[in-house]
Design an enzyme around this catalytic site. Structure first.
Site, PDB file in Angstrom:
ATOM      1  N   ASN A 149       0.813  -1.228   0.000  1.00 54.89           N
ATOM      2  CA  ASN A 149       0.000   0.000   0.000  1.00 54.89           C
ATOM      3  C   ASN A 149       0.838   1.265   0.000  1.00 54.89           C
ATOM      4  O   ASN A 149       0.358   2.323  -0.397  1.00 54.89           O
ATOM      5  CB  ASN A 149      -0.946  -0.002   1.208  1.00 54.89           C
ATOM      6  CG  ASN A 149      -0.242  -0.302   2.505  1.00 54.89           C
ATOM      7  OD1 ASN A 149       0.371  -1.364   2.658  1.00 54.89           O
ATOM      8  ND2 ASN A 149      -0.297   0.619   3.437  1.00 54.89           N
ATOM      9  N   SER A 193     -10.857  -5.442   0.283  1.00 59.80           N
ATOM     10  CA  SER A 193     -11.438  -4.219   0.832  1.00 59.80           C
ATOM     11  C   SER A 193     -12.210  -3.509  -0.272  1.00 59.80           C
ATOM     12  O   SER A 193     -11.638  -3.187  -1.315  1.00 59.80           O
ATOM     13  CB  SER A 193     -10.304  -3.319   1.337  1.00 59.80           C
ATOM     14  OG  SER A 193     -10.805  -2.059   1.698  1.00 59.80           O
ATOM     15  N   ALA A 194     -13.495  -3.242  -0.035  1.00 56.99           N
ATOM     16  CA  ALA A 194     -14.312  -2.643  -1.099  1.00 56.99           C
ATOM     17  C   ALA A 194     -13.923  -1.199  -1.406  1.00 56.99           C
ATOM     18  O   ALA A 194     -13.990  -0.765  -2.559  1.00 56.99           O
ATOM     19  CB  ALA A 194     -15.790  -2.712  -0.713  1.00 56.99           C
ATOM     20  N   THR A 230     -25.895  -8.242  11.997  1.00 59.88           N
ATOM     21  CA  THR A 230     -26.717  -8.262  10.785  1.00 59.88           C
ATOM     22  C   THR A 230     -25.866  -7.943   9.568  1.00 59.88           C
ATOM     23  O   THR A 230     -25.078  -7.000   9.592  1.00 59.88           O
ATOM     24  CB  THR A 230     -27.849  -7.220  10.920  1.00 59.88           C
ATOM     25  OG1 THR A 230     -28.596  -7.558  12.076  1.00 59.88           O
ATOM     26  CG2 THR A 230     -28.752  -7.204   9.704  1.00 59.88           C
ATOM     27  N   CYS A 313      -3.381   4.762   6.779  1.00 55.05           N
ATOM     28  CA  CYS A 313      -4.513   4.105   7.438  1.00 55.05           C
ATOM     29  C   CYS A 313      -4.628   4.463   8.900  1.00 55.05           C
ATOM     30  O   CYS A 313      -5.645   4.225   9.514  1.00 55.05           O
ATOM     31  CB  CYS A 313      -4.385   2.598   7.276  1.00 55.05           C
ATOM     32  SG  CYS A 313      -4.653   2.149   5.569  1.00 55.05           S
TER      33      CYS A 313
HETATM   34  N1  PLP Z   1      -4.326  -4.075   3.803  1.00 53.53           N
HETATM   35  C1  PLP Z   1      -3.834  -3.150   2.974  1.00 53.53           C
HETATM   36  C2  PLP Z   1      -2.683  -3.502   2.072  1.00 53.53           C
HETATM   37  C3  PLP Z   1      -4.401  -1.870   2.921  1.00 53.53           C
HETATM   38  O1  PLP Z   1      -3.899  -0.951   2.090  1.00 53.53           O
HETATM   39  C4  PLP Z   1      -5.484  -1.566   3.787  1.00 53.53           C
HETATM   40  C5  PLP Z   1      -6.043  -0.204   3.840  1.00 53.53           C
HETATM   41  O2  PLP Z   1      -5.364   0.760   3.699  1.00 53.53           O
HETATM   42  C6  PLP Z   1      -5.978  -2.579   4.615  1.00 53.53           C
HETATM   43  C7  PLP Z   1      -5.374  -3.814   4.597  1.00 53.53           C
HETATM   44  C8  PLP Z   1      -7.163  -2.329   5.509  1.00 53.53           C
HETATM   45  O3  PLP Z   1      -8.332  -2.255   4.747  1.00 53.53           O
HETATM   46  P1  PLP Z   1      -9.721  -1.793   5.364  1.00 53.53           P
HETATM   47  O4  PLP Z   1      -9.698  -0.311   5.400  1.00 53.53           O
HETATM   48  O5  PLP Z   1     -10.781  -2.329   4.438  1.00 53.53           O
HETATM   49  O6  PLP Z   1      -9.845  -2.419   6.722  1.00 53.53           O
END
Ligand code: PLP
Length: 372
Positions: A149, A193-194, A230, A313
């Site tokens: 990422n 991840s959507a 749910t 994140c």
């Molecule tokens: N894994 C990777 C490589 C990501 O880039 C991300 C989000 O940035 C995630 C996991 C986490 O995803 P989510 O936001 O759907 O929990």
């Protein structure tokens, strides 16, 4: 509400959004699907006709997600990739082996995992994996991301899958950044991840070959007893619609823009992380030597550009990237990178405007000594 609307640099808002790896706007088809289902839905667990229709729609969405991705196993709908990774990792029946560049979601849910080194380009050291698998014995779980990422570097998942299979281990692939854009990795489990592909946030899936190996959350009554709560039917339908609407070629078509940006900024003193590795078309991790990533981020934001420093994140928290550290960068250098991530509609004008802003900033802040 004061949400900032990022469109094109040449529109009145003047904002340029280059943070599609953090999240990318929902696709119109996904918004339409979400709105339609949200307006008329019932609980998929209800036994009445409305509930049965909701159940059918949920199973339909599940089947559509599997069909678009070409996945023959089960699809467990989750509250995002973090949630999918948590379900997979809690089901480990032996040692857990992970690369040193995984997303924090993996580290947080596998605190005892053995972290395996990557090379200077950020690719998993396959010899280290082979050795660790031999030590761990059968029953280990390997967690490896498909694309990173922060840098976009693509991991050798096919080779890792072969090594894991030979050692009697299972492979979990975190495909959050690659799903729908690159062919799906064949693994025992795949986390999705959507919101990285035009779907809604808080929605994802764990693709799993053998759901019998999953350890349910104790209170789980939904998703075949694996998860509680749910089911998010509007989210599932929007996720399916986003995947169906996604055009991998549009993401891939940004590669030339990204490469031209990197070449231009390298001439102006930037260092490109993982430049020698195969990478996603849309992600560039650029170091401005001598200038803290947070300083760059704030200056670029004031100038109208949305980019990320370190891992986006973790809400506003920016520290030296563990990914760059694992690639052998010093702590100082690893704190001087920003991630620029293009989306399927990012234009040449937007990239050009960003390149000029970066160059202006570098001319103002980058110490000549470090730049040389
Ligand atoms: N894994 C990777 C490589 C990501 O880039 C991300 C989000 O940035 C995630 C996991 C986490 O995803 P989510 O936001 O759907 O929990």
């Amino acid at each position: 509400m004061g949400l900032v609307r990022a469109t094109s640099p040449v529109t009145s808002s003047g904002r340029v959004y280059l943070d599609h790896a953090a999240t990318t706007p929902m696709a119109p088809a996904a918004i339409a699907a979400w709105a339609e289902v949200a307006a008329h839905w019932a609980n998929p667990s209800s036994v009445h006709a409305e509930g049965r229709a909701a159940r059918a729609a949920l199973e339909g969405a599940r089947g559509r997600i599997a069909a678009v991705l070409g996945w023959a196993g089960e699809v467990v709908l989750t509250g995002g990739a973090t949630d999918a990774l948590a379900l997979a990792l809690r089901s480990a029946q032996g040692p857990v082996l992970v690369s040193a560049v995984e997303h924090p979601a993996v580290f947080n849910h596998a605190p005892g995992a053995r972290r395996l080194p990557v090379d200077a380009q950020g690719r998993l050291d396959l010899d280290a994996l082979e050795g660790a698998l031999a030590e761990a014995g059968p029953g280990a779980l390997v967690a490896l991301m498909h694309a990173n990422n922060e840098t976009g570097v693509i991991q050798p998942v096919t080779e890792a899958a072969a090594l894991a299979a030979r050692a009697g281990a299972r492979l979990l692939v975190d495909a959050s950044q690659s799903a729908g854009k690159l062919p799906l990795s064949q693994a025992d489990m795949v986390a999705l991840s959507a919101h990285k592909l035009g779907g809604p946030p808080g929605v994802g899936a764990l693709l799993v070959r053998d759901p019998g190996q999953l350890l349910p959350f104790p209170e789980g009554g939904q998703e075949r007893g694996l998860r509680p709560g749910t089911e998010d039917l509007p989210g599932a339908c929007a996720f399916a619609a986003a995947l169906e609407a996604l055009d991998p070629a549009a993401w891939e078509a940004r590669r030339a823009l990204r490469e031209a940006l990197e070449t231009r900024l390298a001439e102006a003193g930037a260092e490109v992380a993982g430049a020698g590795a195969e990478r996603l078309a849309t992600v560039a991790c650029l170091r401005m030597p001598g200038v803290a990533g947070m300083t760059q981020l704030m200056a670029l934001d004031l100038d109208g550009f949305a980019v990320s420093a370190g891992s986006a994140c973790s809400s506003g928290r920016v520290k030296a990237s563990h990914v760059l550290r694992a690639m052998g960068w010093s702590a100082a250098a690893a704190g001087e990178a920003v991630r620029v991530s293009l989306g399927p509609a990012t234009s040449a004008d937007e990239v050009e405007a960003f390149a000029s802003a970066w160059e202006r900033l570098a001319a103002r802040l980058m110490p000549a000594r470090v730049a040389a």
